[in-house]
Design a protein around this motif. Structure first.
Motif, PDB file in Angstrom:
ATOM      1  N   GLY A 176      12.233 -17.001  -3.469  1.00 27.88           N
ATOM      2  CA  GLY A 176      11.691 -16.619  -2.177  1.00 27.88           C
ATOM      3  C   GLY A 176      10.188 -16.428  -2.239  1.00 27.88           C
ATOM      4  O   GLY A 176       9.675 -15.760  -3.143  1.00 27.88           O
ATOM      5  N   PHE A 177       9.480 -17.010  -1.280  1.00 25.51           N
ATOM      6  CA  PHE A 177       8.019 -16.966  -1.262  1.00 25.51           C
ATOM      7  C   PHE A 177       7.544 -16.429   0.085  1.00 25.51           C
ATOM      8  O   PHE A 177       8.170 -16.634   1.119  1.00 25.51           O
ATOM      9  N   TYR A 178       6.386 -15.742   0.060  1.00 26.78           N
ATOM     10  CA  TYR A 178       5.792 -15.237   1.285  1.00 26.78           C
ATOM     11  C   TYR A 178       4.284 -15.254   1.129  1.00 26.78           C
ATOM     12  O   TYR A 178       3.739 -14.705   0.170  1.00 26.78           O
ATOM     13  N   SER A 179       3.606 -15.860   2.078  1.00 23.61           N
ATOM     14  CA  SER A 179       2.152 -15.949   2.035  1.00 23.61           C
ATOM     15  C   SER A 179       1.523 -14.803   2.807  1.00 23.61           C
ATOM     16  O   SER A 179       1.982 -14.437   3.889  1.00 23.61           O
ATOM     17  N   GLY A 180       0.482 -14.202   2.226  1.00 21.51           N
ATOM     18  CA  GLY A 180      -0.225 -13.124   2.905  1.00 21.51           C
ATOM     19  C   GLY A 180       0.216 -11.756   2.433  1.00 21.51           C
ATOM     20  O   GLY A 180       0.601 -11.564   1.281  1.00 21.51           O
ATOM     21  N   ASN A 181       0.170 -10.771   3.346  1.00 18.04           N
ATOM     22  CA  ASN A 181       0.472  -9.378   3.004  1.00 18.04           C
ATOM     23  C   ASN A 181       1.973  -9.217   2.790  1.00 18.04           C
ATOM     24  O   ASN A 181       2.750  -9.170   3.745  1.00 18.04           O
ATOM     25  N   PHE A 182       2.381  -9.105   1.520  1.00 21.32           N
ATOM     26  CA  PHE A 182       3.793  -9.185   1.156  1.00 21.32           C
ATOM     27  C   PHE A 182       4.420  -7.834   0.831  1.00 21.32           C
ATOM     28  O   PHE A 182       5.563  -7.562   1.186  1.00 21.32           O
ATOM     29  N   MET A 183       3.667  -6.970   0.137  1.00 20.53           N
ATOM     30  CA  MET A 183       4.210  -5.663  -0.236  1.00 20.53           C
ATOM     31  C   MET A 183       3.204  -4.566   0.100  1.00 20.53           C
ATOM     32  O   MET A 183       1.990  -4.777   0.043  1.00 20.53           O
ATOM     33  N   ALA A 184       3.741  -3.420   0.448  1.00 20.06           N
ATOM     34  CA  ALA A 184       2.910  -2.340   0.984  1.00 20.06           C
ATOM     35  C   ALA A 184       2.051  -1.676  -0.083  1.00 20.06           C
ATOM     36  O   ALA A 184       2.390  -1.669  -1.265  1.00 20.06           O
ATOM     37  N   SER A 185       0.953  -1.105   0.385  1.00 18.38           N
ATOM     38  CA  SER A 185       0.209  -0.179  -0.464  1.00 18.38           C
ATOM     39  C   SER A 185       1.058   1.069  -0.649  1.00 18.38           C
ATOM     40  O   SER A 185       1.947   1.367   0.156  1.00 18.38           O
ATOM     41  N   ALA A 186       0.785   1.795  -1.717  1.00 19.34           N
ATOM     42  CA  ALA A 186       1.520   3.039  -1.965  1.00 19.34           C
ATOM     43  C   ALA A 186       0.558   4.083  -2.501  1.00 19.34           C
ATOM     44  O   ALA A 186      -0.168   3.827  -3.456  1.00 19.34           O
ATOM     45  N   ASP A 187       0.564   5.232  -1.878  1.00 24.08           N
ATOM     46  CA  ASP A 187      -0.253   6.359  -2.328  1.00 24.08           C
ATOM     47  C   ASP A 187       0.630   7.598  -2.399  1.00 24.08           C
ATOM     48  O   ASP A 187       1.446   7.843  -1.503  1.00 24.08           O
ATOM     49  N   THR A 188       0.459   8.371  -3.459  1.00 27.22           N
ATOM     50  CA  THR A 188       1.059   9.696  -3.515  1.00 27.22           C
ATOM     51  C   THR A 188      -0.011  10.702  -3.108  1.00 27.22           C
ATOM     52  O   THR A 188      -1.121  10.680  -3.643  1.00 27.22           O
ATOM     53  N   VAL A 189       0.322  11.535  -2.149  1.00 28.87           N
ATOM     54  CA  VAL A 189      -0.620  12.540  -1.659  1.00 28.87           C
ATOM     55  C   VAL A 189      -0.048  13.921  -1.951  1.00 28.87           C
ATOM     56  O   VAL A 189       1.063  14.245  -1.519  1.00 28.87           O
ATOM     57  N   LYS A 190      -0.795  14.715  -2.684  1.00 31.23           N
ATOM     58  CA  LYS A 190      -0.396  16.101  -2.999  1.00 31.23           C
ATOM     59  C   LYS A 190      -1.258  17.061  -2.193  1.00 31.23           C
ATOM     60  O   LYS A 190      -2.480  17.027  -2.287  1.00 31.23           O
ATOM     61  N   ILE A 191      -0.599  17.904  -1.400  1.00 28.45           N
ATOM     62  CA  ILE A 191      -1.308  18.882  -0.577  1.00 28.45           C
ATOM     63  C   ILE A 191      -0.957  20.285  -1.071  1.00 28.45           C
ATOM     64  O   ILE A 191       0.219  20.660  -1.099  1.00 28.45           O
ATOM     65  N   THR A 192      -1.963  21.020  -1.475  1.00 33.81           N
ATOM     66  CA  THR A 192      -1.777  22.403  -1.920  1.00 33.81           C
ATOM     67  C   THR A 192      -2.364  23.338  -0.873  1.00 33.81           C
ATOM     68  O   THR A 192      -3.569  23.302  -0.600  1.00 33.81           O
ATOM     69  N   ILE A 193      -1.508  24.139  -0.271  1.00 34.25           N
ATOM     70  CA  ILE A 193      -1.934  25.105   0.749  1.00 34.25           C
ATOM     71  C   ILE A 193      -2.125  26.460   0.084  1.00 34.25           C
ATOM     72  O   ILE A 193      -1.220  26.958  -0.596  1.00 34.25           O
ATOM     73  N   LYS A 194      -3.287  27.039   0.287  1.00 34.60           N
ATOM     74  CA  LYS A 194      -3.617  28.321  -0.338  1.00 34.60           C
ATOM     75  C   LYS A 194      -3.677  29.414   0.722  1.00 34.60           C
ATOM     76  O   LYS A 194      -4.516  29.373   1.626  1.00 34.60           O
ATOM     77  N   GLY A 195      -2.761  30.368   0.611  1.00 29.73           N
ATOM     78  CA  GLY A 195      -2.729  31.479   1.555  1.00 29.73           C
ATOM     79  C   GLY A 195      -3.040  32.795   0.861  1.00 29.73           C
ATOM     80  O   GLY A 195      -3.828  32.843  -0.095  1.00 29.73           O
ATOM     81  N   TYR A 196      -2.395  33.844   1.315  1.00 29.57           N
ATOM     82  CA  TYR A 196      -2.564  35.174   0.715  1.00 29.57           C
ATOM     83  C   TYR A 196      -1.193  35.833   0.726  1.00 29.57           C
ATOM     84  O   TYR A 196      -0.631  36.121   1.781  1.00 29.57           O
ATOM     85  N   GLY A 197      -0.634  36.047  -0.455  1.00 29.45           N
ATOM     86  CA  GLY A 197       0.730  36.522  -0.558  1.00 29.45           C
ATOM     87  C   GLY A 197       0.887  38.009  -0.341  1.00 29.45           C
ATOM     88  O   GLY A 197      -0.092  38.771  -0.270  1.00 29.45           O
ATOM     89  N   GLY A 198       2.137  38.419  -0.253  1.00 27.71           N
ATOM     90  CA  GLY A 198       2.419  39.841  -0.088  1.00 27.71           C
ATOM     91  C   GLY A 198       3.896  40.093   0.105  1.00 27.71           C
ATOM     92  O   GLY A 198       4.737  39.207  -0.076  1.00 27.71           O
ATOM     93  N   HIS A 199       4.216  41.304   0.518  1.00 27.61           N
ATOM     94  CA  HIS A 199       5.599  41.729   0.721  1.00 27.61           C
ATOM     95  C   HIS A 199       6.163  41.066   1.985  1.00 27.61           C
ATOM     96  O   HIS A 199       5.513  41.024   3.029  1.00 27.61           O
TER      97      HIS A 199
END
Length: 392
Positions: A176-199
């Motif tokens: 099987g052949f396909y010309s042009g944009n064949f497979m997606a880009s892939a990015d892993t994105v890590k988001i760290t949310i910094k709050g203020y902890g407590g009871h």
């Protein structure tokens, strides 16, 4: 397909299947492919290739020149396995707990070795140089990028490059052949949310990263629906969300990881930009802050029109029209051969591993998957024809 297999390649089929079964039983993860590299290098050396090792840590390149032409061609196979517990119960099943060739890279490596043996033989006539690229770490880290950064194409010039991937769900041995944009880009994105902890009994005295993260997850779902033109391929998936260790404790932070996919570079850039903006704005609106890290990034795989047409026409010429699939659709899966196609024109094509319900029909990245040995000679024959036809 058997009628179109090169006889010399067919004659070595049992030998190659034995190699494939050994590789499957002894899987190695990304950048750990030391035994695999040893096997590949020793085989190539025995057939007369000039072998270079250690490119991208465990990568191997076998080079062979015949005749006096300056033409050069590269063929690539990936070698790494996945961190999966195998459940096939086959005689050649993984002997290493938690590691498995669940994507068929054992088969890809064997296909290129089978082609290598024939290409080096007196029966194979061509005029030029072939570079056989055995690449590590396709499943993680981006082994293709590592090899390129260590001078792959400067040290081993290639006019064009080709690679294949087995594909469960497609008829055994069909191309099987396909010309042009064949497979997606892939990015892993890590988001760290910094709050203020407590009871947990006094939430008003905290900045709750879990509530902030929950709001952000909801906001992220609007990126594709409200920022991307309908009809364009774009995916933003939150795969992990981790925070807290006790019901009565509000933690200081929360961490989520996303996979982000797109079929066009400009859409990819838009998705990352909007993720960063939403993460920042949402965190601030709750009195928190955040860090956004983008990594394990693969670009869109774009097949060169001319090289894809060349490969397709060659497949029809040597294997017949019925051996080539009429329709192959783009995939939101990713593939780090995209890095090589950014550097050199070429094409990445599919080789049917078997339809659903048949041998080879189990999808990749599944503990029950196995590569279909029946397609080794087909893939090797086509790789060999690519070399012979271009380097005439």
């Amino acid at each position: 397909m058997t009628d179109f297999v090169i006889p010399e390649i067919k004659a070595s089929e049992d030998e190659m299947i034995a190699i494939r079964h050994y590789l499957h039983a002894n899987p190695e993860l990304s950048l750990e492919e030391f035994k695999t590299s040893d096997l590949v290098a020793k085989q190539l050396e025995s057939w007369g290739y000039k072998v270079t090792r250690g490119i991208g840590t465990t990568g191997v390149v076998g080079s062979l020149k015949k005749g006096d032409s300056n033409k050069s061609i590269g063929l690539r196979a990936d070698m790494d396995a996945l961190p999966i517990f195998e459940e096939t119960n086959l005689p050649w099943a993984s002997t290493v707990a938690g590691k498995m060739h669940a994507c068929g890279h054992d088969g890809h490596t064997t296909i290129l070795l089978a082609a290598a043996k024939y290409i080096a033989s007196e029966s194979c006539e061509f005029n030029g140089t072939v570079h056989l690229i055995f690449q590590p770490a396709e499943e993680a880290i981006g082994g293709a990028d590592l090899m390129i950064k260590e001078g792959l194409f400067e040290r081993f010039p290639c006019d064009r490059v080709f690679a294949l991937h087995n594909m469960p769900g497609l008829p055994t041995g069909k191309l099987g052949f396909y010309s042009g944009n064949f497979m997606a880009s892939a990015d892993t994105v890590k988001i760290t949310i910094k709050g203020y902890g407590g009871h947990g009994a006094y939430p008003q005295r905290t900045v709750d990263p879990i509530v902030t993260g929950a709001a952000l997850i909801t906001a992220l779902q609007t990126i594709v629906s409200r920022n991307v033109t309908p009809g364009e391929t774009a995916i933003v998936t939150v795969g992990t969300f981790q925070s807290g260790i006790a019901s009565n404790v509000i933690p200081d932070s929360a961490v989520m990881e996303l996979t982000v996919r797109a079929m066009k570079p400009e859409i990819r850039d838009l998705l990352i930009k909007r993720i960063e903006e939403l993460a920042d704005f949402t965190a601030k609106s709750f009195g928190a802050s955040c860090d956004v890290e983008v990594y394990d990034s693969y670009p869109v795989l774009i097949n060169d029109d001319e090289q894809t047409a060349f490969a397709r026409e060659l497949a029809v010429e040597f294997f017949g029209k019925d051996a080539v699939l009429d329709t192959v659709l783009p995939s939101t899966g990713s593939e780090d051969f995209a890095f090589m196609l950014q550097e050199r024109p070429g094409s990445y094509f599919l080789l049917g591993n078997g339809e659903k319900g048949e041998k080879g029909g189990c999808m990749v990245h599944n503990p029950g998957y196995d590569f279909n040995d029946a397609i080794i000679s087909t893939g090797a024959s086509f790789f060999s024809r690519l070399v012979q036809t271009y380097c005439r």
